[in-house]
Design a protein around this motif. Sequence first.
Motif, PDB file in Angstrom:
ATOM      1  N   VAL A  59      11.968   9.687  -2.414  1.00 54.62           N
ATOM      2  CA  VAL A  59      10.698  10.557  -2.627  1.00 54.62           C
ATOM      3  C   VAL A  59      10.034  10.453  -1.953  1.00 54.62           C
ATOM      4  O   VAL A  59       8.773  11.853  -2.038  1.00 54.62           O
ATOM      5  CB  VAL A  59      10.368   9.854  -3.657  1.00 54.62           C
ATOM      6  N   ALA A  60       9.594   9.474  -0.832  1.00 48.58           N
ATOM      7  CA  ALA A  60       8.060   9.748  -0.672  1.00 48.58           C
ATOM      8  C   ALA A  60       8.008  11.444   0.908  1.00 48.58           C
ATOM      9  O   ALA A  60       7.011  11.647   1.015  1.00 48.58           O
ATOM     10  CB  ALA A  60       8.565   8.504   1.090  1.00 48.58           C
ATOM     11  N   MET A  61       9.775  11.761   0.721  1.00 49.12           N
ATOM     12  CA  MET A  61       9.034  13.100   1.576  1.00 49.12           C
ATOM     13  C   MET A  61       9.843  14.383   0.273  1.00 49.12           C
ATOM     14  O   MET A  61       8.731  14.875   0.251  1.00 49.12           O
ATOM     15  CB  MET A  61      10.575  13.248   2.821  1.00 49.12           C
TER      16      MET A  61
ATOM     17  N   VAL B 257       3.407   6.223  -5.927  1.00 42.84           N
ATOM     18  CA  VAL B 257       3.565   5.173  -6.884  1.00 42.84           C
ATOM     19  C   VAL B 257       2.602   7.188  -7.354  1.00 42.84           C
ATOM     20  O   VAL B 257       2.106   7.294  -8.808  1.00 42.84           O
ATOM     21  CB  VAL B 257       2.876   4.799  -7.553  1.00 42.84           C
ATOM     22  N   PHE B 258       0.945   6.478  -6.376  1.00 38.17           N
ATOM     23  CA  PHE B 258       0.188   7.664  -7.174  1.00 38.17           C
ATOM     24  C   PHE B 258       0.497   9.263  -6.947  1.00 38.17           C
ATOM     25  O   PHE B 258      -0.240  10.304  -7.852  1.00 38.17           O
ATOM     26  CB  PHE B 258      -0.928   6.971  -6.269  1.00 38.17           C
ATOM     27  N   ILE B 259       0.793   9.552  -5.520  1.00 44.81           N
ATOM     28  CA  ILE B 259       1.887  10.657  -5.515  1.00 44.81           C
ATOM     29  C   ILE B 259       2.891  10.982  -6.440  1.00 44.81           C
ATOM     30  O   ILE B 259       2.744  12.373  -7.051  1.00 44.81           O
ATOM     31  CB  ILE B 259       2.135  10.561  -4.142  1.00 44.81           C
ATOM     32  N   VAL B 260       3.418  10.087  -7.462  1.00 46.27           N
ATOM     33  CA  VAL B 260       4.692  10.670  -8.271  1.00 46.27           C
ATOM     34  C   VAL B 260       3.209  10.912  -9.794  1.00 46.27           C
ATOM     35  O   VAL B 260       3.413  11.913 -10.341  1.00 46.27           O
ATOM     36  CB  VAL B 260       5.720   9.832  -8.453  1.00 46.27           C
ATOM     37  N   TYR B 261       2.217   9.544 -10.234  1.00 44.70           N
ATOM     38  CA  TYR B 261       1.557   9.764 -10.973  1.00 44.70           C
ATOM     39  C   TYR B 261       1.261  11.346 -11.137  1.00 44.70           C
ATOM     40  O   TYR B 261       0.819  12.253 -12.064  1.00 44.70           O
ATOM     41  CB  TYR B 261       0.861   9.489 -10.891  1.00 44.70           C
TER      42      TYR B 261
ATOM     43  N   ALA C  49       0.659  -1.176   0.000  1.00 43.09           N
ATOM     44  CA  ALA C  49      -0.210  -0.111  -0.405  1.00 43.09           C
ATOM     45  C   ALA C  49       0.361   1.166   0.027  1.00 43.09           C
ATOM     46  O   ALA C  49       0.855   1.977  -1.081  1.00 43.09           O
ATOM     47  CB  ALA C  49      -0.734   0.101   1.052  1.00 43.09           C
ATOM     48  N   GLN C  50       2.003   1.118   0.788  1.00 39.09           N
ATOM     49  CA  GLN C  50       2.822   2.676   0.502  1.00 39.09           C
ATOM     50  C   GLN C  50       3.238   2.953  -0.832  1.00 39.09           C
ATOM     51  O   GLN C  50       3.249   3.647  -0.723  1.00 39.09           O
ATOM     52  CB  GLN C  50       4.130   1.819   1.868  1.00 39.09           C
ATOM     53  N   GLU C  51       4.162   1.204  -0.941  1.00 42.81           N
ATOM     54  CA  GLU C  51       4.238   1.581  -2.398  1.00 42.81           C
ATOM     55  C   GLU C  51       3.469   2.360  -2.950  1.00 42.81           C
ATOM     56  O   GLU C  51       3.710   2.945  -4.185  1.00 42.81           O
ATOM     57  CB  GLU C  51       5.226  -0.182  -3.019  1.00 42.81           C
ATOM     58  N   TYR C  52       2.690   1.461  -3.300  1.00 46.08           N
ATOM     59  CA  TYR C  52       0.948   2.515  -4.207  1.00 46.08           C
ATOM     60  C   TYR C  52       1.170   3.403  -4.534  1.00 46.08           C
ATOM     61  O   TYR C  52       0.377   3.972  -5.546  1.00 46.08           O
ATOM     62  CB  TYR C  52       0.094   1.367  -4.518  1.00 46.08           C
ATOM     63  N   CYS C  53       0.616   4.089  -2.493  1.00 45.23           N
ATOM     64  CA  CYS C  53       0.014   5.373  -2.973  1.00 45.23           C
ATOM     65  C   CYS C  53       1.409   6.984  -3.922  1.00 45.23           C
ATOM     66  O   CYS C  53       1.268   7.529  -3.797  1.00 45.23           O
ATOM     67  CB  CYS C  53       0.486   5.381  -1.564  1.00 45.23           C
TER      68      CYS C  53
END
Length: 114
Positions: A89-91, A22-26, A16-20
């Motif tokens: 990337v997450a932050m 990817v969604f943010i970058v998208y 779920a963390q990885e998908y979130c």
Amino acid sequence: PAKEFVKKYKPYFKKAQEYCLVFIVYTVFCKTFYNGSDVDVADVFLMIALQFVMLSFVMVLAWISLRVLFRNEPKLQAMGLFGCTHKTVAMGVPLINAIYEDNPMVGLYTLPLL
């Protein structure tokens, strides 16, 4: 009970963390292209080249420093090299998106993080 719950569902949380992420970058890139920007292809390639040069310089500097500090500890050298050059990337993406919310070049600003 919380320990068992975390242990049981840990792989699902990781996915779920990885998908979130990817969604943010998208969404950042979708927003950039939806709003349009005045960025040329040459600017993008110039930024990629500069990032490559700067990352290479930092990696060489970190490797030399870590060889001096941890002479006989290759595990610490490898961990230190990863830690010195790792970009988050997450932050970074949410932070850049918050700072440059209305700027049409926000996608170009996030490019070095990727």
